[in-house]
Scaffold this active site. Sequence first.
Site, PDB file in Angstrom:
ATOM      1  CB  SER A  79      -0.967   0.182   1.056  1.00  0.00           C
ATOM      2  OG  SER A  79      -0.176   0.293   2.350  1.00  0.00           O
ATOM      3  CE  LYS A  80       5.462   4.779  -0.511  1.00  0.00           C
ATOM      4  NZ  LYS A  80       6.725   3.816  -0.048  1.00  0.00           N
ATOM      5  N   GLY A  81       0.493   5.611   0.530  1.00  0.00           N
ATOM      6  CA  GLY A  81      -0.473   6.975   0.901  1.00  0.00           C
ATOM      7  C   GLY A  81       0.369   8.170   0.200  1.00  0.00           C
ATOM      8  CG  ASP A 133       7.627   7.267   1.086  1.00  0.00           C
ATOM      9  OD1 ASP A 133       8.183   8.271   0.560  1.00  0.00           O
ATOM     10  OD2 ASP A 133       7.440   6.020   0.691  1.00  0.00           O
TER      11      ASP A 133
END
Length: 530
Positions: A79-81, A133
């Site tokens: 996943s990533k935001g 990140d």
Amino acid sequence: MFLPETEYPLKPYGIIFVVGAEFRGFHVRFADVARGGIRIIRSRNRENYSINQRTLFDENYGLARTQNLKNKDIPEGGSKGTILPNMDANPQLVFQKYVDSLLDLLIKGVTPGVKEEIVDLYGKEEILFLGPDEGTASFMDWGAEHARKRGAPWWKSFTTGKSAAKLGGIPHDKFGMTSLSIRQYVLGIYEKHNLKEQEVTKVQTGGPDGDLGSNEILLSSDKTIAIIDGSAVAHDPKGLDREELCRLARARQMVSNFDRSKLSSEGYVVLVDDRNVRLPSGEIVQDGVAFRNRAHLVYKADLFVPCGGRPDSIQIGNVKEMCDEEGKCHYKYVVEGANLFLSRQARLELEKRGVVLYPDASANKGGVTSSSLEVLVGLALSDNDYIENMLFHDDKPTQFYMDYVRDIQQIIKRNARSEFEAIWREHQQTGKYRSVISTELSTVLIELSEQIIATDLYDQEHLREAVLSKVFPETLVKKLGVKEVINHVPDSYLRSAFAAMVAASFVYAKGPRASHPASNLTTRRGWSKG
């Protein structure tokens, strides 16, 4: 599905769109149980903001997809935001609002300050795990503590990259977690090609101030001829002084601080702010930024290890600049440490030209493994046990903490070497490009994991405990025992961990082309015992 398959070939499991007064953001995941970093994308000016606005989802999708490929042999899918703040917005505030919105969806019931109950069409427990990140590394403590205040039972594992002393986090940079996996690919190349590391020339992006850059310097003993980071380009054809590089790496200082007295007569440091600088060769550098942006394309060395830089820094439009007039690349070997540093087309073009290349989805996975095991220990230990064993006492880590860290480091090296060998073997047998094999391994492994989850294998107690005993680090098993860890960790997480371990063991041993028994696993009660 509203995403066209031609542009988004892999269907996400879930997409969350978050809109606030000062920002907009996305969260994309490719599995029910998923983990990945949250990135804040800053804009230099209005024009840059408009570009970032148009590409926000595409960048999020690409990062999450790559994360999913890297996460193939751990319980969490990828996943990533991404968060795009307005020009004058406070980054910490927009992060807090973004995370609070995610918690509204994850924690069922009435949201504080809101009369209406969140409408839940999902219908089952939902857990997301967030990591640091770009622009969010210092916010992870707040995320975990806020989840605790909101009553999340999994608050200890909600964010990774937390403060080690205060919240029991396991910092990747301090323990070189991501670099340990990259290092296995570099060492694998040396071994397979009978190279002596001290004689290998190397170019590296990402300087001694960064996580990957600093640890790549400290772990290696090659002849590094160029370091390129956000501040400068340092180059010496006779090799940059190793002792000086290590000094900068230990101090986490940018390469602009390189001691010029340690350069040979042919060496130089060009700052991004420099203008009209004459190099030892007589060449005039008119603009330091433009020089820095192209430096990785023009130097020549045996090995290129990008440890920092923007996505698609090498793409099909500039890949020819890395090659001589006969089409031969300036580098023989490339290990892509930085995420998405090369585009897919650029990787294929370089491999077509004979470069031995290992992509980010394989090489850069030590950090995700470390974070996964940071999640696991938070889920497995009760609040009291976690405080006693994972938090520092008198500013010193506990013996349990350090033993657990060493377990993680060994698991990272083991997994990375297993995948390296699988890619090497498949290339030798088929001649396929290594970047293609990497994707095939990930795809097959993920598909097999999903098929295993759909079977009744996990429900077989003997098999479940045998497999999970290999998933859980030795230190955790000694502390609690396999059955007790199983009792503490959510069922959905355990099922994913079980499936990932079985799938990885099979695919790394047999390769992506091997037929697997997934189609009839439900009828094979004694499969893989022991």
